[in-house]
Scaffold this active site. Structure first.
Site, mmCIF file in Angstrom:
data_model
loop_
_atom_site.group_PDB
_atom_site.id
_atom_site.type_symbol
_atom_site.label_atom_id
_atom_site.label_comp_id
_atom_site.label_asym_id
_atom_site.label_seq_id
_atom_site.Cartn_x
_atom_site.Cartn_y
_atom_site.Cartn_z
ATOM 1 N N LYS A 14 -2.404 0.452 -10.805
ATOM 2 C CA LYS A 14 -1.537 1.708 -10.375
ATOM 3 C C LYS A 14 -0.632 1.981 -11.502
ATOM 4 O O LYS A 14 -0.510 3.263 -12.079
ATOM 5 C CB LYS A 14 -0.727 1.426 -9.066
ATOM 6 C CG LYS A 14 -1.990 1.365 -7.897
ATOM 7 C CD LYS A 14 -1.029 1.119 -6.722
ATOM 8 C CE LYS A 14 -0.108 -0.071 -6.630
ATOM 9 N NZ LYS A 14 -0.945 -1.342 -6.690
ATOM 10 N N ARG A 89 3.986 2.057 1.387
ATOM 11 C CA ARG A 89 3.412 1.052 1.459
ATOM 12 C C ARG A 89 3.306 0.270 2.745
ATOM 13 O O ARG A 89 2.563 -0.428 3.233
ATOM 14 C CB ARG A 89 4.163 -0.304 0.853
ATOM 15 C CG ARG A 89 3.563 -0.648 -0.381
ATOM 16 C CD ARG A 89 4.483 -1.498 -1.241
ATOM 17 N NE ARG A 89 3.662 -2.653 -1.931
ATOM 18 C CZ ARG A 89 3.706 -2.623 -3.374
ATOM 19 N NH1 ARG A 89 4.381 -1.508 -3.983
ATOM 20 N NH2 ARG A 89 3.116 -3.548 -3.974
ATOM 21 N N ARG A 128 -2.353 -10.761 -16.494
ATOM 22 C CA ARG A 128 -1.328 -9.531 -16.712
ATOM 23 C C ARG A 128 -0.085 -10.218 -17.460
ATOM 24 O O ARG A 128 0.324 -11.304 -17.094
ATOM 25 C CB ARG A 128 -0.884 -8.692 -15.552
ATOM 26 C CG ARG A 128 0.246 -7.788 -15.647
ATOM 27 C CD ARG A 128 0.575 -6.919 -14.625
ATOM 28 N NE ARG A 128 0.862 -7.707 -13.475
ATOM 29 C CZ ARG A 128 1.177 -7.043 -12.391
ATOM 30 N NH1 ARG A 128 0.860 -5.732 -12.440
ATOM 31 N NH2 ARG A 128 1.385 -7.713 -11.087
ATOM 32 N N ARG A 161 4.674 -12.185 -14.485
ATOM 33 C CA ARG A 161 5.455 -12.175 -13.241
ATOM 34 C C ARG A 161 5.281 -13.148 -12.342
ATOM 35 O O ARG A 161 4.205 -13.758 -12.369
ATOM 36 C CB ARG A 161 4.955 -10.755 -12.700
ATOM 37 C CG ARG A 161 5.829 -9.513 -13.139
ATOM 38 C CD ARG A 161 5.106 -8.239 -12.701
ATOM 39 N NE ARG A 161 4.821 -8.266 -11.331
ATOM 40 C CZ ARG A 161 4.415 -7.168 -10.608
ATOM 41 N NH1 ARG A 161 4.432 -5.907 -11.197
ATOM 42 N NH2 ARG A 161 4.281 -7.023 -9.141
ATOM 43 N N ARG A 172 -0.168 -11.369 -1.158
ATOM 44 C CA ARG A 172 0.276 -9.845 -1.533
ATOM 45 C C ARG A 172 -1.096 -9.060 -1.049
ATOM 46 O O ARG A 172 -1.053 -8.080 -0.563
ATOM 47 C CB ARG A 172 0.347 -9.724 -3.222
ATOM 48 C CG ARG A 172 1.817 -9.737 -3.410
ATOM 49 C CD ARG A 172 1.971 -10.431 -4.929
ATOM 50 N NE ARG A 172 1.836 -8.879 -5.723
ATOM 51 C CZ ARG A 172 1.367 -9.010 -7.010
ATOM 52 N NH1 ARG A 172 1.551 -10.119 -7.814
ATOM 53 N NH2 ARG A 172 1.418 -7.682 -7.733
HETATM 54 P P1 AP5 Z 1 -1.459 -2.756 -13.391
HETATM 55 O O1 AP5 Z 1 -1.488 -1.423 -13.739
HETATM 56 O O2 AP5 Z 1 -0.143 -3.533 -13.721
HETATM 57 O O3 AP5 Z 1 -1.734 -2.838 -11.738
HETATM 58 P P2 AP5 Z 1 -0.738 -2.357 -10.531
HETATM 59 O O4 AP5 Z 1 -1.651 -1.902 -9.359
HETATM 60 O O5 AP5 Z 1 0.345 -1.686 -10.854
HETATM 61 O O6 AP5 Z 1 -0.345 -3.973 -9.675
HETATM 62 P P3 AP5 Z 1 1.024 -4.313 -9.407
HETATM 63 O O7 AP5 Z 1 0.814 -5.727 -9.328
HETATM 64 O O8 AP5 Z 1 2.114 -3.865 -10.202
HETATM 65 O O9 AP5 Z 1 1.037 -3.689 -7.859
HETATM 66 P P4 AP5 Z 1 1.870 -4.352 -6.943
HETATM 67 O O10 AP5 Z 1 1.698 -3.035 -5.727
HETATM 68 O O11 AP5 Z 1 1.447 -5.509 -6.079
HETATM 69 O O12 AP5 Z 1 3.268 -4.577 -7.402
HETATM 70 P P5 AP5 Z 1 4.789 -3.614 -7.458
HETATM 71 O O13 AP5 Z 1 5.368 -4.006 -8.801
HETATM 72 O O14 AP5 Z 1 4.458 -2.288 -6.992
HETATM 73 O O15 AP5 Z 1 -2.601 -3.826 -13.867
HETATM 74 C C1 AP5 Z 1 -2.859 -5.062 -13.708
HETATM 75 C C2 AP5 Z 1 -3.495 -5.705 -14.772
HETATM 76 O O16 AP5 Z 1 -4.800 -5.386 -15.175
HETATM 77 C C3 AP5 Z 1 -2.823 -5.446 -16.171
HETATM 78 O O17 AP5 Z 1 -2.884 -6.411 -16.979
HETATM 79 C C4 AP5 Z 1 -3.683 -3.970 -16.852
HETATM 80 O O18 AP5 Z 1 -3.653 -4.087 -18.203
HETATM 81 C C5 AP5 Z 1 -5.083 -4.346 -16.387
HETATM 82 N N1 AP5 Z 1 -5.820 -3.443 -15.904
HETATM 83 C C6 AP5 Z 1 -5.734 -2.122 -15.496
HETATM 84 N N2 AP5 Z 1 -6.711 -1.364 -15.310
HETATM 85 C C7 AP5 Z 1 -7.751 -2.252 -15.723
HETATM 86 C C8 AP5 Z 1 -9.017 -1.871 -15.929
HETATM 87 N N3 AP5 Z 1 -9.599 -0.676 -15.577
HETATM 88 N N4 AP5 Z 1 -9.743 -2.821 -16.531
HETATM 89 C C9 AP5 Z 1 -9.392 -3.961 -16.713
HETATM 90 N N5 AP5 Z 1 -8.150 -4.444 -16.666
HETATM 91 C C10 AP5 Z 1 -7.100 -3.419 -16.313
HETATM 92 O O19 AP5 Z 1 5.362 -4.568 -6.168
HETATM 93 C C11 AP5 Z 1 5.765 -5.609 -6.588
HETATM 94 C C12 AP5 Z 1 6.780 -6.183 -5.065
HETATM 95 O O20 AP5 Z 1 7.792 -5.269 -5.098
HETATM 96 C C13 AP5 Z 1 5.889 -5.978 -3.998
HETATM 97 O O21 AP5 Z 1 5.145 -7.472 -3.647
HETATM 98 C C14 AP5 Z 1 7.240 -6.055 -2.809
HETATM 99 O O22 AP5 Z 1 7.927 -7.140 -2.856
HETATM 100 C C15 AP5 Z 1 8.079 -5.082 -3.624
HETATM 101 N N6 AP5 Z 1 7.832 -3.553 -3.509
HETATM 102 C C16 AP5 Z 1 7.644 -2.629 -4.509
HETATM 103 N N7 AP5 Z 1 7.410 -1.520 -3.721
HETATM 104 C C17 AP5 Z 1 7.562 -1.758 -2.388
HETATM 105 C C18 AP5 Z 1 7.655 -0.713 -1.130
HETATM 106 N N8 AP5 Z 1 7.391 0.462 -1.295
HETATM 107 N N9 AP5 Z 1 7.952 -1.469 0.122
HETATM 108 C C19 AP5 Z 1 8.230 -2.788 0.145
HETATM 109 N N10 AP5 Z 1 8.460 -3.532 -1.100
HETATM 110 C C20 AP5 Z 1 8.029 -3.153 -2.204
#
Ligand code: AP5
Length: 217
Positions: A14, A89, A128, A161, A172
């Site tokens: 994402k 979410r 990552r 991270r 997660r």
């Molecule tokens: P990446 O693009 O980083 O993936 P992502 O989907 O953004 O993953 P996140 O872990 O950031 O998502 P998340 O939803 O768990 O975390 P968030 O930060 O929102 O890609 C991942 C890896 O794969 C990278 O190394 C990339 O290079 C590689 N890659 C990408 N595409 C690829 C492909 N096609 N092929 C191969 N490799 C590829 O949230 C973190 C925490 O914050 C949550 O756990 C929660 O505690 C809190 N939080 C955030 N938002 C909320 C909310 N709305 N409500 C409550 N808590 C929240």
């Protein structure tokens, strides 16, 4: 306006895709995860509250993240639209988003869902590496920086991270399946959902997403 929600399990890409969409369409990427991580590293009151939940891979309380979004989309850079990455979410956050948008008279144009198998997202998250300075995201196999451990964009140090450890990743994914997956049906019923496979090359996925945005906004 192009108001877009990006849905998908942790690690599906994402953040990677929403940054590219932001450049392509000239609208900001709003990542609640990035905003919360910044608050944690700045040790703000919000950051102190969020830290415990984030390290456990749990959702931060709804009122915190809803407040973030309500504030952020008031900014001038959102006049042409925005990409919400990681929000909503759960169903309560989605209902609150509907209310916020209605109050502001903004449409929700499209919800893009990206999916991939659990094994694939675990592989992606395990490798990552993120930049401490600018948040740019790399991967030890799939998106390597030119110089190991150093960000191509700003020269900052790359780190893993805390929530990218295998046991937290599994937690997660459970939270995603329980809390976030029901949003697929929520937005399907609203007629807003468009799905893309997250398997394959970053560029291929990006071009599928661009096509959907062009058709749907
Ligand atoms: P990446 O693009 O980083 O993936 P992502 O989907 O953004 O993953 P996140 O872990 O950031 O998502 P998340 O939803 O768990 O975390 P968030 O930060 O929102 O890609 C991942 C890896 O794969 C990278 O190394 C990339 O290079 C590689 N890659 C990408 N595409 C690829 C492909 N096609 N092929 C191969 N490799 C590829 O949230 C973190 C925490 O914050 C949550 O756990 C929660 O505690 C809190 N939080 C955030 N938002 C909320 C909310 N709305 N409500 C409550 N808590 C929240």
């Amino acid at each position: 306006m192009k108001n877009i929600v990006l849905l998908g399990p942790p690690g599906v890409g994402k953040g990677t895709q929403s940054k590219m969409l932001s450049e392509r369409f000239g609208i900001p990427q709003i990542s609640t995860g990035d905003i919360l991580r910044k608050a944690v590293s700045d040790k703000t009151e919000m950051g102190k509250k969020a830290k415990v939940f984030m390290e456990r891979g749990e959702l931060v309380p709804d009122e915190v993240v809803i407040g973030i979004i309500d504030d952020r989309i008031k900014n001038d850079d959102c006049k042409k639209g925005f990409i919400l990455d990681g929000f909503p979410r759960n169903v309560n956050q989605a209902e609150e988003l509907d209310k916020i948008l209605k109050k502001k008279g903004f449409p929700l144009n499209i919800v893009l869902s990206i999916d991939a198998s659990e094994n694939e997202v675990i592989r992606r998250l395990g490798g990552r590496r993120s930049c401490k300075e600018c948040g740019e995201v790399f991967h030890i196999f799939f998106r390597q920086p030119k110089n190991a451990g150093i960000c191509d964009k700003c020269g900052g140090e790359l780190y893993q991270r805390k929530d990218d450890k295998e046991e937290t990743i599994r937690g997660r994914l459970e939270v995603y399946n329980r809390e976030t997956n029901p949003l697929i049906d929520y937005y399907k019923k609203m007629g807003k959902l468009r799905s893309v496979s997250g398997k394959g090359e970053i560029k291929e996925i990006f071009s599928s997403l661009c096509k959907l945005v062009e058709e749907g906004c």
